[in-house]
Design a protein around this motif. Structure first.
Motif, short mmCIF file in Angstrom:
data_model
loop_
_atom_site.label_atom_id
_atom_site.label_comp_id
_atom_site.label_asym_id
_atom_site.label_seq_id
_atom_site.Cartn_x
_atom_site.Cartn_y
_atom_site.Cartn_z
N HIS A 33 34.01 45.95 37.10
CA HIS A 33 33.33 45.43 35.91
C HIS A 33 31.86 45.32 36.30
O HIS A 33 31.50 44.45 37.07
CB HIS A 33 33.94 44.08 35.56
CG HIS A 33 33.41 43.44 34.33
ND1 HIS A 33 33.78 42.17 33.97
CD2 HIS A 33 32.56 43.85 33.37
CE1 HIS A 33 33.18 41.84 32.85
NE2 HIS A 33 32.42 42.85 32.46
N TYR A 52 32.08 48.88 32.38
CA TYR A 52 32.98 49.16 33.50
C TYR A 52 32.67 50.57 34.00
O TYR A 52 32.27 51.44 33.23
CB TYR A 52 34.44 49.11 33.05
CG TYR A 52 34.82 47.80 32.43
CD1 TYR A 52 35.38 46.78 33.19
CD2 TYR A 52 34.61 47.55 31.08
CE1 TYR A 52 35.73 45.56 32.63
CE2 TYR A 52 34.94 46.34 30.50
CZ TYR A 52 35.50 45.36 31.29
OH TYR A 52 35.83 44.15 30.71
N ASN A 54 34.18 53.64 36.97
CA ASN A 54 35.19 53.98 37.98
C ASN A 54 34.59 54.70 39.19
O ASN A 54 35.29 55.02 40.13
CB ASN A 54 36.31 54.81 37.37
CG ASN A 54 35.92 56.22 37.02
OD1 ASN A 54 34.75 56.60 37.11
ND2 ASN A 54 36.89 57.01 36.59
N ASP A 114 41.56 48.83 26.99
CA ASP A 114 42.34 47.96 27.88
C ASP A 114 43.19 48.79 28.84
O ASP A 114 43.32 48.46 30.01
CB ASP A 114 43.23 47.01 27.08
CG ASP A 114 42.44 45.94 26.35
OD1 ASP A 114 41.26 45.71 26.67
OD2 ASP A 114 43.02 45.31 25.42
N ILE A 117 40.94 50.26 31.59
CA ILE A 117 40.60 49.20 32.56
C ILE A 117 41.78 48.95 33.49
O ILE A 117 41.63 48.85 34.71
CB ILE A 117 40.17 47.92 31.81
CG1 ILE A 117 38.82 48.15 31.11
CG2 ILE A 117 40.08 46.73 32.77
CD1 ILE A 117 38.46 47.09 30.10
N GLU A 124 41.38 41.63 34.87
CA GLU A 124 40.65 40.87 33.83
C GLU A 124 41.17 39.46 33.77
O GLU A 124 42.30 39.18 33.86
CB GLU A 124 40.78 41.54 32.48
CG GLU A 124 40.02 42.84 32.42
CD GLU A 124 38.53 42.68 32.67
OE1 GLU A 124 37.89 41.84 32.04
OE2 GLU A 124 38.01 43.39 33.53
#
Length: 124
Positions: A33, A52, A54, A114, A117, A124
């Motif tokens: 994040h 966010y 990666n 979501d 993530i 989270e």
């Protein structure tokens, strides 16, 4: 509502007229994040943006970029402030999520965001 809350490991690193941005105190390994930005216009909350990444890179004509995801919650019409372009200048109130990779920016649903993530292993 599902908006990510920050803990004490985050610090405000930039404030300008109408916005404050936070990031982790210490550099994090990818994926993570990467930041939160809160925008307020006319002394009222406008939106929150959680970003966010990666760590994957892709090349564009402007150089290298990282694959990233932005999850935005508009508290009032996206058109009522400067970031309406994220919502394609719609009267959107609520979630707008954008995934950026070598194919450009694509709208994704909150459920898809979501899932991304979670697939990246970000808690989270």
């Amino acid at each position: 509502m599902g908006i990510v809350l920050l803990d004490s490991s985050w610090v405000a690193f930039d404030t300008w007229d109408g916005a404050t941005a936070w990031g982790p105190k210490e550099k994090q390994p990818y994926p993570y994040h990467t930041g939160k930005q809160v925008n307020y216009n006319d002394d009222s909350l406008y939106c929150e943006i959680d970003s966010y990444c990666n760590g994957e890179e892709f090349e564009t004509v402007d150089g290298y970029n990282k694959v990233r995801l932005q999850v935005v919650y508009f508290y009032r019409s996206a058109r009522s402030g400067p970031l309406g372009g994220i919502a394609f200048n719609a009267d959107t109130i609520g979630w707008v999520c954008r995934f950026y990779d070598s194919h450009g920016g694509q709208s994704v649903s909150k459920a898809q965001a979501d899932s991304i993530i979670k697939a990246w292993g970000i808690e989270e």
